[in-house]
Design an enzyme around this catalytic site. Structure first.
Site, mmCIF file in Angstrom:
data_model
loop_
_atom_site.group_PDB
_atom_site.id
_atom_site.type_symbol
_atom_site.label_atom_id
_atom_site.label_comp_id
_atom_site.label_asym_id
_atom_site.label_seq_id
_atom_site.Cartn_x
_atom_site.Cartn_y
_atom_site.Cartn_z
ATOM 1 N N HIS A 119 0.843 -1.202 0.000
ATOM 2 C CA HIS A 119 0.000 0.000 0.000
ATOM 3 C C HIS A 119 0.877 1.250 0.000
ATOM 4 C CE1 HIS A 119 -4.202 -1.567 1.263
ATOM 5 N NE2 HIS A 119 -3.570 -2.433 0.501
ATOM 6 N N TYR B 40 -9.299 5.551 7.333
ATOM 7 C CA TYR B 40 -9.495 5.863 8.756
ATOM 8 C C TYR B 40 -10.551 6.960 8.802
ATOM 9 C CZ TYR B 40 -5.106 3.424 9.895
ATOM 10 O OH TYR B 40 -4.118 2.479 10.048
ATOM 11 N N PRO C 14 -4.421 0.334 18.734
ATOM 12 C CA PRO C 14 -4.127 -0.132 17.375
ATOM 13 C C PRO C 14 -4.209 0.945 16.287
ATOM 14 C CG PRO C 14 -6.260 -0.958 18.115
ATOM 15 C CD PRO C 14 -5.632 -0.286 19.290
ATOM 16 N N LYS D 287 0.889 -0.196 15.118
ATOM 17 C CA LYS D 287 2.302 -0.273 15.524
ATOM 18 C C LYS D 287 2.666 -1.480 16.396
ATOM 19 C CE LYS D 287 4.033 3.214 13.497
ATOM 20 N NZ LYS D 287 3.764 2.581 12.208
ATOM 21 N N TYR E 203 3.948 6.585 10.270
ATOM 22 C CA TYR E 203 3.106 5.457 9.868
ATOM 23 C C TYR E 203 3.924 4.374 9.173
ATOM 24 C CZ TYR E 203 -1.144 3.026 8.408
ATOM 25 O OH TYR E 203 -2.127 2.081 8.249
HETATM 26 P P1 FAD Z 1 1.148 -11.810 21.640
HETATM 27 O O1 FAD Z 1 0.703 -11.810 20.228
HETATM 28 O O2 FAD Z 1 0.157 -11.459 22.690
HETATM 29 O O3 FAD Z 1 1.756 -13.248 21.944
HETATM 30 C C1 FAD Z 1 2.091 -13.671 23.250
HETATM 31 C C2 FAD Z 1 2.026 -15.183 23.329
HETATM 32 O O4 FAD Z 1 2.419 -15.593 24.649
HETATM 33 C C3 FAD Z 1 0.638 -15.742 23.090
HETATM 34 O O5 FAD Z 1 0.687 -16.778 22.136
HETATM 35 C C4 FAD Z 1 0.198 -16.230 24.461
HETATM 36 O O6 FAD Z 1 -0.668 -17.353 24.384
HETATM 37 C C5 FAD Z 1 1.526 -16.594 25.104
HETATM 38 N N1 FAD Z 1 1.498 -16.557 26.572
HETATM 39 C C6 FAD Z 1 0.840 -15.673 27.370
HETATM 40 N N2 FAD Z 1 1.028 -15.966 28.659
HETATM 41 C C7 FAD Z 1 1.827 -17.050 28.691
HETATM 42 C C8 FAD Z 1 2.363 -17.821 29.745
HETATM 43 N N3 FAD Z 1 2.096 -17.519 31.024
HETATM 44 N N4 FAD Z 1 3.124 -18.888 29.431
HETATM 45 C C9 FAD Z 1 3.388 -19.195 28.126
HETATM 46 N N5 FAD Z 1 2.902 -18.507 27.082
HETATM 47 C C10 FAD Z 1 2.122 -17.439 27.365
HETATM 48 N N6 FAD Z 1 -0.038 -4.373 15.314
HETATM 49 C C11 FAD Z 1 0.513 -3.907 14.160
HETATM 50 O O7 FAD Z 1 1.753 -3.799 14.090
HETATM 51 N N7 FAD Z 1 -0.255 -3.574 13.061
HETATM 52 C C12 FAD Z 1 -1.610 -3.667 13.088
HETATM 53 O O8 FAD Z 1 -2.266 -3.417 12.069
HETATM 54 C C13 FAD Z 1 -2.245 -4.116 14.327
HETATM 55 N N8 FAD Z 1 -3.579 -4.232 14.434
HETATM 56 C C14 FAD Z 1 -4.127 -4.726 15.580
HETATM 57 C C15 FAD Z 1 -5.518 -4.822 15.668
HETATM 58 C C16 FAD Z 1 -6.097 -5.303 16.838
HETATM 59 C C17 FAD Z 1 -7.602 -5.387 16.929
HETATM 60 C C18 FAD Z 1 -5.288 -5.730 17.936
HETATM 61 C C19 FAD Z 1 -5.918 -6.277 19.191
HETATM 62 C C20 FAD Z 1 -3.921 -5.636 17.843
HETATM 63 C C21 FAD Z 1 -3.316 -5.129 16.690
HETATM 64 N N9 FAD Z 1 -1.932 -5.011 16.573
HETATM 65 C C22 FAD Z 1 -1.386 -4.494 15.434
HETATM 66 C C23 FAD Z 1 -1.062 -5.390 17.709
HETATM 67 C C24 FAD Z 1 -0.441 -6.784 17.553
HETATM 68 O O9 FAD Z 1 -1.438 -7.757 17.303
HETATM 69 C C25 FAD Z 1 0.342 -7.151 18.829
HETATM 70 O O10 FAD Z 1 1.183 -6.065 19.176
HETATM 71 C C26 FAD Z 1 1.192 -8.412 18.646
HETATM 72 O O11 FAD Z 1 0.385 -9.571 18.660
HETATM 73 C C27 FAD Z 1 2.244 -8.549 19.760
HETATM 74 O O12 FAD Z 1 2.938 -9.769 19.618
HETATM 75 P P2 FAD Z 1 3.586 -10.468 20.888
HETATM 76 O O13 FAD Z 1 4.213 -11.709 20.357
HETATM 77 O O14 FAD Z 1 4.410 -9.491 21.626
HETATM 78 O O15 FAD Z 1 2.368 -10.826 21.853
HETATM 79 C C1 PHB Z 2 -6.065 -4.232 10.694
HETATM 80 O O1 PHB Z 2 -6.130 -4.488 9.486
HETATM 81 O O2 PHB Z 2 -6.408 -5.063 11.556
HETATM 82 C C2 PHB Z 2 -5.602 -2.896 11.123
HETATM 83 C C3 PHB Z 2 -5.143 -1.987 10.180
HETATM 84 C C4 PHB Z 2 -4.715 -0.734 10.569
HETATM 85 C C5 PHB Z 2 -4.751 -0.388 11.897
HETATM 86 C C6 PHB Z 2 -5.182 -1.299 12.858
HETATM 87 C C7 PHB Z 2 -5.620 -2.560 12.466
HETATM 88 O O3 PHB Z 2 -4.350 0.855 12.268
#
Ligand code: FAD
Ligand code: PHB
Length: 389
Positions: free
Chosen positions: A72, A200, A292, A296, A384
């Site tokens: 994009h 957005y 979100p 980021k 962004y």
């Molecule tokens: P997580 O994905 O939370 O993974 C942590 C893992 O640890 C999980 O699998 C969990 O089961 C495991 N765990 C937890 N506790 C324990 C334990 N006690 N013992 C063993 N394992 C455990 N980010 C972007 O960059 N771009 C986007 O467009 C974006 N959109 C989003 C939209 C939504 C609606 C949401 C909710 C989030 C969005 N994010 C986005 C954020 C992104 O999804 C998270 O920042 C990302 O998943 C972080 O990864 P992580 O591995 O740090 O944590």
């Molecule tokens: C998504 O596609 O889930 C998404 C895209 C942009 C955002 C947040 C979430 O800023």
């Protein structure tokens, strides 16, 4: 059991770090509390900065991303009947890639399996021991038996609700937090996205976002009160509310269809400092959360992993611990800038009832200013597409 590094959590942060270490011949085991299928099914991020794409390329896990991801070059902000396009490519020379977190997770799981990495799924009651001393270990219950892994370092990649940050003594950690008084109601549907680029929307009724996962799969969000539950949002209510918030041309182009996933995400800004406690390092959502709006969260997990992997590799390959010592400061410098951007985007685009009419006019004035100022658009676009690391 013994490993050089124990990684807690097999989300994007844990899997990315696992792959960086495997590639450098460092022996790391991942302990994940959930089954693999559960981790694969969590629909979250969709927008990737070029830094993550480059990291996945270096890890040999970007083939499908390049085949199926959508590049994009810009996105729209719609408000008060107006619309401004942020020309990411024109303003910064960079683009973002739309590719779901579920797909990255699958690609990294496949790459890990192919390289023979050891991941223990359904590792229950994970507990961290002695990370302030020379010989830490991590224990868990697997198939009813206690499994203890002795290690040199522990990487806490277990998300916001994980055990790693919670294991740090309260006096050693400082938390900064803002909780927003609303959430995002999100729907995934196998329908053609309403437009080629993301939109957005800042609307009197609340924020909305038109995103996508592919040319045939749409991801939409609407701002909703925190008091509401998913079952109060049948598909018809969701589509009607989304349509009311969209600009007229988008509302009439919207193709609705049955939801295949629906969830409410609360919005929070959170940073824990520092990110290192003896031989324990925090990375990703375990250490910080962004609302979100700026897309980021996953991108920050990747930059943390980049710095942490550099530190661990320098330690094992060159017996140099300087980069490990600098991990917390290097990662946090980037985290705080992304926190600021995500907070700013959230404030600009959401309805904050307590801010009243004056607050709304400030938002509209800022949106008008952005529409007319290349400098303001450049500042937005630079953040962004992702600050360098
Ligand atoms: P997580 O994905 O939370 O993974 C942590 C893992 O640890 C999980 O699998 C969990 O089961 C495991 N765990 C937890 N506790 C324990 C334990 N006690 N013992 C063993 N394992 C455990 N980010 C972007 O960059 N771009 C986007 O467009 C974006 N959109 C989003 C939209 C939504 C609606 C949401 C909710 C989030 C969005 N994010 C986005 C954020 C992104 O999804 C998270 O920042 C990302 O998943 C972080 O990864 P992580 O591995 O740090 O944590
Ligand atoms: C998504 O596609 O889930 C998404 C895209 C942009 C955002 C947040 C979430 O800023």
């Amino acid at each position: 059991m013994r490993a050089q590094v124990v990684i807690v959590g097999a989300g994007p942060a844990g899997l990315l770090l696992g792959q960086c270490l495997l590639q450098s011949g460092i022996d790391a085991v991942i302990l994940e509390q959930r089954p693999a299928q559960y981790v694969l099914g969590r629909v979250r991020a969709g927008v990737l900065e070029s830094g993550v794409v480059a990291l996945l390329e270096r890890l040999g896990a970007a083939d499908r991303l390049h085949a199926e991801g959508l590049v994009h070059e810009g996105f729209d902000i719609a408000f008060a009947g107006g619309r401004v396009r942020i020309d990411l490519a024109g303003l910064t020379g960079k683009t973002v890639t739309v590719y779901g977190q579920t797909e990255i997770t699958k690609d990294l799981m496949d790459a890990r399996a192919a390289a023979g990495g050891n991941t223990v799924y359904e590792a229950l009651d994970v507990a961290l021991h002695d990370f302030e001393a020379e010989r830490p270990s991590v224990s868990c219950i697997k198939d009813g038996k206690t499994l203890t892994v002795e290690c040199d370092f522990i990487a806490g990649c277990d998300g916001f609700h994980g055990i790693s940050r919670a294991s740090v003594p309260a006096g050693a950690i400082r938390n900064y937090e803002r909780v927003y008084p609303f959430g995002w109601m999100g729907v995934l549907a196998d329908t053609q996205p309403v437009s080629e680029e993301l939109i957005y929307v800042s609307h009197e009724r609340g924020f909305a976002l038109c995103s996508q996962r592919s040319r045939t799969r749409s991801r939409y969000y609407v701002q909703c009160p925190l008091s509401e539950q998913v079952d109060e949002w049948p598909d018809e209510r969701f589509w009607a509310e989304l349509r009311r918030r969209l600009p007229a041309d988008a509302a009439s182009a919207l193709v609705v269809g049955p939801s295949i996933e629906k969830s409410i995400a609360p919005l929070r800004s959170f940073v824990a400092e520092p990110l290192r406690f003896g031989r324990l390092f925090l990375a990703g959502d375990a250490a910080h959360i962004v609302p979100p709006t700026g897309a980021k969260g996953l991108n920050l997990a990747a930059s943390d992993v980049h710095y942490l992997a550099e530190g661990l590799i320098a330690f094992y390959k060159n017996k140099n611990s300087v980069e490990l010592e600098n991990y917390s400061a290097r990662a946090l410098a980037r985290v705080w800038k992304a926190e600021r951007f995500s907070w700013w985007m959230t404030k600009l685009l959401h309805r904050f009832p307590e801010e009243g009419d004056f607050g709304r006019r400030m938002q509209l004035a800022e949106l008008e200013y952005i529409s007319a100022s290349r400098a303001a658009q450049t500042a937005l676009a630079e953040n962004y597409v992702g600050l360098p690391y």
